[in-house]
Structure formats: C-alpha cells, structure tokens
Design an enzyme around this catalytic site. Structure first.
Site, PDB file in Angstrom:
ATOM      1  N   CYS A   2       0.830  -1.186   0.000  1.00  0.00           N
ATOM      2  CA  CYS A   2       0.000   0.000   0.000  1.00  0.00           C
ATOM      3  C   CYS A   2       0.870   1.243   0.000  1.00  0.00           C
ATOM      4  O   CYS A   2       2.082   1.190  -0.064  1.00  0.00           O
ATOM      5  CB  CYS A   2      -0.902   0.013   1.233  1.00  0.00           C
ATOM      6  SG  CYS A   2      -1.814  -1.517   1.503  1.00  0.00           S
ATOM      7  N   ILE A  53      -4.347  -7.517  -0.927  1.00  0.00           N
ATOM      8  CA  ILE A  53      -3.754  -8.820  -1.235  1.00  0.00           C
ATOM      9  C   ILE A  53      -4.101  -9.846  -0.159  1.00  0.00           C
ATOM     10  O   ILE A  53      -4.322 -11.015  -0.457  1.00  0.00           O
ATOM     11  CB  ILE A  53      -2.223  -8.684  -1.408  1.00  0.00           C
ATOM     12  CG1 ILE A  53      -1.920  -7.875  -2.687  1.00  0.00           C
ATOM     13  CG2 ILE A  53      -1.539 -10.038  -1.473  1.00  0.00           C
ATOM     14  CD1 ILE A  53      -0.457  -7.645  -2.945  1.00  0.00           C
ATOM     15  N   ASN A  75       2.075  -0.596   5.319  1.00  0.00           N
ATOM     16  CA  ASN A  75       2.460  -0.905   3.938  1.00  0.00           C
ATOM     17  C   ASN A  75       3.303  -2.163   3.961  1.00  0.00           C
ATOM     18  O   ASN A  75       4.324  -2.218   4.648  1.00  0.00           O
ATOM     19  CB  ASN A  75       3.270   0.255   3.346  1.00  0.00           C
ATOM     20  CG  ASN A  75       3.970  -0.126   2.054  1.00  0.00           C
ATOM     21  OD1 ASN A  75       3.462  -0.921   1.278  1.00  0.00           O
ATOM     22  ND2 ASN A  75       5.133   0.446   1.816  1.00  0.00           N
TER      23      ASN A  75
END
Length: 642
Positions: A2, A53, A75
C-alpha cells in the site's frame, strides 16, 4: 502492499487536516489503487491507499483496535501472520478481521515496540497510541519497504514516497548537493539522506518514536557476522545445504500465500529459477512467470528464461525492450524512483511490472537478495582476486584471472597483465581499507564527477562520500572475514538504497505490483552470516551452497552457465531513433547552465560524442545517464527547470 501518509503535531496551515491528508495520499495512489481511508486524530493524522492482497474484504485502513486505543496504517505484508494470529488467540486476543494488519495491532498491544522481533515480513507502518499521544513508526529489517519523513513548522510528516511529503505547503523540493555526490560515487544516497534536502529516509531495521518529548530513533536488528576465527561458523556443506533448502522452501511458501494469485519473475539466472522451482508445486493452479528481454543480444537472456518456463510448465509472459523504449519511459522512471540514477537498469523493470499488472496480477516473487546474501556478485570474486594478486604484485600470471571474471566484457581479453593489474588497482592499495572490496567501483563511478560544475565542486569542497560510508560501519566490522565485510557493504547500503528501491519497490509499485523476496527472509540472512565463507564463495565459484540446493531443481544449462549480471543499454538508449525532444532540451548548454550542477561545455561535448559515435567507456556512460537523470529530476520535482 500500500501507500501511507501521516503527520504528528498541530498543523498550522490554511488547509484542513482532512484535505491535506487526502492530498498526501493521492500522491501515492499508484501504490494502492483498490481502497483508501484517512482519519484525523487529536495531535496526529493517518491516511492510506490500499493494494488488497490479504484480508481483501475486511482489511481496510486506517485500522483501529477494538478498544479504540491504537490506530494503524501499514504498507507491506507480515508473512507469518497466520502463525502469529494463532499464538495471540491462544493468549486471549480476539480478532475482528482476517488481515495481517490487525495482527500488528494485537502484537503491539501485548509486546509494545518488542513486537518487531516477532514479525517476518516486508513492512513500513505507523501506529498512533491515542492514550499516550505517541506515534510508533517502523521499517522492516532489510529495507524492502520505504518510509520517508520531514519536519516543518514543528510537525513531523511521513509517507511511503517523497511525492506525498511535497504536497505539504511548507515542504520545498531542493536537490541536496551531498546526495548528488553520493549518487555519483555510490550509486545512491547514504540513508538517512535522500536526494531532497531536509527530507530523510527511515533506515532499514529502525523504529521511530515521536511524542511530546520529541523524536527518538532506534535500531532494533542488525546484520552481524562472526569473527574470522569463530569456531561456531558452519563448515559442513551437507548439513548446511539441508538447512538452507528447508529455510528457502518455507520462505517461499510464506510468500506465496495470499488471497490473490502470486506470480514469479524469471530473469534466466540461477536465483529466480530456483525460486520459481520452489513456488511451482506450492501454487494453486497455474504459476505465471514474467520476464524482460532485450533486442540487443549482449543484454538478452530470453533463451534461458524460456528454458526455465518450459521446464517448470509455467504460464509465461515476456516483453522485449528496445533502446528507444528506455528513452521513452525514462522520465517516468525518474518520477517513480525520486532520485537521479547513473544507470538505466530500472527502466526495463518498470515495464516488466507494467506487464504484470496488465496480466491481471498484483504480486510476484523475485530472486533478488541471493547475490548479496550468498556472495554471488562479481565484486566479491574480484576482491578475492585482487587480494590474491596483491600478495605477488609482480606476477604476470595472476592478473590474467580477471579475464575469467568478466567474459561478457570482450575488451579485457586483449589487455596485458600489466594493464589488467593497473585497471583493477592491485598496486599501492591498502588491504586493511574497510572499503577495499568496493573501491574500484567507487573510483570508476566517481570519475563521472569530472562533469560537475565549478560551483558544485566548490560547494562540496573536500567532501568524500566513501569516507562518510566508512564512518557508518559497525565497530566489529574489522573483525570479520574480508568476504563478510564486502557482503555487509552490499546488504546494508546498496541493497536497500538502490536494488530494492530504484530497481525494486519504486518500479513495481508505480504499477501497483508487490514484489516478494524469499531470499530476504531475515532467517535466511541470519543463517547465511554463520556460513564459512568457502560455502558461499568456493574458489571463484559464487553461491556454492545455493548451487548444491539448486542442482536437482534448475535445468543444468542454467545452473552451469557463466553468471551474467542484469544490465541494460545506457547512453546508447538516447541516440538515433531513441533520441527524444526532452533529451535534446535537457542536455543543451542553456539548460545545463540553467540548472548549475554540471559543466555545460563538457556535457555538450559528451552529448555530441554520444550522438556522433556513441560512448563506450564506463565513465562516459555513467556521466551521460547521471547528468540526464539529474536534469529530469530537477524538471520533475523542482521549479529550477520548469
């Protein structure tokens, strides 16, 4: 994977915090095109762009703990999240989602900053403690995922990419001359420095605590090696190969787990082929593989890529890159990398990631990291030969070993032993120099600084990028074996600052693609540090132990082929049909004078030489790409060449 952004402090701008957060997040929207979120808190703000994901249906961010105390933006991936979840549930934790993001929240609630030692993953995250008004920011051990920060008007701003920080009104984009010198010596800035003045990178394996007492940095993990005479090093090749195979299988298995299909890159070399071989039987359904080739035979490895794809029965996708393709996308590459480059190698990888995304996939495995962890680079062999030659500097036979190292450089074949000895610097060198292994690379690259302007040279004075690098080495560095010293330099500096950034995260995430690195599982890294150097570099055979593991899994022709490093056409990409209007403009004398960083007359001669006859030397190629990429960087990020 991300993009995240946020701040700590009281914002003193005309923009509402919600609007500023949204603008910062929009700057990294390419990293997370699936979902977005933001929250303004008392004393902080967090924003997120999501590439879904894992936990697709319930992993939205920012994510808040059930008791509302902790808020997180994240992230990356925690690959062992399923195991951690089971352990936490056994201790009474109650989960509301299936995402690895919530695992971080529960880990922190139970262990505080010690939570990092439990995580096996590639990550950068920011966690706000509502009660203590404290921001906890951390980055993974080897620096796979990026995190940048700056301070202005008493506020700390942070983000996955610098583009987001430039959306803050009081943050100005200005080139750091010292960083430029580092790029023209070491290929990348030395963290925490970035190409931008007053904007910094959180270093790998570091965490940051920011609260009313200020900002505190701390390293939570380090890459360490045994002393030269340490009896605990691993000598048994059979036992080591068995342990390596088990570790690599588990590392691959962890990284192929996702709620979306995971593909693999195939370069045609040993490392990516072995990862694909491990991944193929673990994949549910068909394994998709992706490769980049070149129209120029000197750079192309398509034959081996197809050989592995056929042997493993993958669904193979490939693209072929022409020189003018590199010129066409190079400005976009610099925009994504956020740093001037002295090589064009990231450009084909930018296109490869685009192919992955166009094929409908979001995540791929890669073989990156094996050369650093298991001593695969030519620079390790070269240093060994240089030391061997230095012990008998008058020998006419020993320097001829350099020809064996670089069969893809035909110019070496005709050189005399004296010329080879001089070129590789075996005379008058200090064998105790901590940068001994890398001095030839630094010297060759820094020759391009001949094209710096007088003003820039004056501003830099007697600054030495190599000496700054040496000053950052750990105290125990001198006690390690010479190979381990060279490996540390690669793993600690070039790997995160260039390979995983300019050739890795930034090229892939420009297209919303997550790259996963089994060889960079920290357990593998720690295991490899305990190996006797001969199990990595055996004579002049690189990655000796890894080759033993690959013997029954990789086609023999791939296993036995001479190592060919990944390269791409450099200055030649910008001439002939590859020359674009932006190249003529930015390399013109007027524009070079306008920027002020380079000698306009010297660059003009370099430009004309490339156009008329082409550039062949390493110095000129490095200078051409370095000057052009710096000019592009200035135009993209500053008002200097707008």
């Amino acid at each position: 994977m991300c993009g995240l952004a946020g701040y700590v402090g009281q914002i003193k701008t005309d923009q509402a915090p919600e609007i500023l957060l949204r603008r910062m997040a929009d700057a990294v929207a390419h990293r997370g095109p699936d979902e977005q979120g933001a929250v303004v808190l008392n004393g902080a703000g967090l924003a997120h762009k999501r590439l879904s994901i894992v936990g697709i249906s319930d992993g939205q961010q920012p994510m808040t703990m059930a008791d509302q105390r902790y808020v997180l933006v994240f992230n990356g991936q925690i690959f062992n999240h399923a195991e951690l979840r089971r352990d936490l549930e056994a201790q009474g934790a109650q989960f509301r989602t299936h995402s690895d993001t919530e695992v971080i929240l529960h880990l922190y609630a139970r262990y505080g900053t010690d939570c990092l030692r439990f995580m096996n993953g590639d990550f950068a995250f920011a966690l706000w403690d509502v009660q203590l008004k404290r921001m906890f920011i951390a980055r993974d051990r080897l620096g796979v995922r990026p995190l940048f920060y700056t301070q202005t008007d008493g506020v700390l701003y942070f983000a996955s990419e610098i583009k987001a920080l430039l959306r803050v009104p009081s943050v100005q984009a200005e080139l750091d001359p010292v960083a430029l010198d580092q790029i023209f010596t070491l290929w990348a800035p030395v963290a925490p420095r970035t190409a931008f003045r007053n904007i910094y990178e959180l270093e790998p394996a570091h965490m940051m605590i920011c609260d009313e007492n200020g900002m505190k940095m701390q390293r939570y993990w380090t890459l360490d090696y045994p002393d030269r005479d340490d009896a605990a090093v691993i000598h048994d090749a059979d036992a080591a190969a068995e342990e390596l195979e088990a570790l690599l299988l588990d590392a691959t298995n962890l990284r192929i787990q996702a709620d979306v299909p995971v593909g693999t890159y195939l370069s045609g070399g040993l490392d990516s082929s072995l990862i694909a071989a491990f991944a193929q039987p673990l994949t549910k359904g068909e394994l998709h593989s992706f490769s980049v080739g070149f129209e120029q035979a000197d750079y192309d490895e398509s034959r081996y890529q197809k050989m592995v794809a056929q042997a493993l029965h993958t669904h193979h996708h490939s693209i072929s890159i022409a020189e003018d393709d590199i010129a066409a996308i190079f400005p976009d590459v610099i925009q994504a990398a956020e740093v001037p480059l002295v090589r064009t190698a990231p450009a084909p990888l930018y296109r490869l990631a685009q192919l992955v995304r166009e094929s409908g996939m979001k995540a791929v495995l890669t073989g990156e990291g094996a050369d650093e962890v298991f001593a695969g680079y030519d620079i390790f062999r070269e240093a060994k030969v240089r030391r061997f030659c230095a012990r008998q500097p008058q020998s006419q036979i020993r320097p001829q070993l350099f020809r064996k190292l670089y069969p893809y450089l035909p110019g070496l074949k005709a050189q005399t032993p004296e010329t080879l000895a001089a070129f590789f610097g075996i005379h008058g060198t200090d064998l105790a120099d901590p940068l001994y292994s890398h001095r030839p690379r630094f010297k060759a690259t820094s020759a391009a600084k001949l094209f710096f302007s007088g003003d820039l040279k004056g501003e830099l004075g007697d600054y030495d990028a190599g000496e700054e690098l040496a000053s950052k080495l750990p105290e125990r560095f001198g006690h390690w074996h010479e190979l381990h010293q060279a490996q540390y330099l690669e793993c600690r500096f070039l790997l995160p600052s260039y390979i995983l950034s300019s050739q890795g995260d930034r090229m892939a995430m420009a297209h919303g693609v997550e790259t996963r690195f089994p060889f960079l599982d920290y357990r593998l890294s720690e295991f490899a540090t305990r190996l006797h150097p001969s199990l990595k570099l055996h004579g002049l055979t690189e990655k000796y132990l890894l080759r033993r593991v690959a013997k029954q899994r990789v086609p023999a022709e791939v296993l036995q082929r001479q190592k060919q490093p990944y390269r791409a056409p450099d200055s030649h990409s910008f001439t002939g049909k590859g020359e674009k209007e932006y190249v003529r403009d930015l390399m013109s004398e007027n524009r070079i004078e306008e920027s002020g960083y380079f000698n306009a007359k010297a660059v003009s001669k370099l430009y004309n030489k490339n156009k008329e006859q082409g550039l062949t030397g390493f110095r000129d190629n490095t200078a051409y790409v370095g000057v052009l990429s710096t000019q592009i960087w200035l135009k993209k990020f500053t008002a200097l060449l707008s």
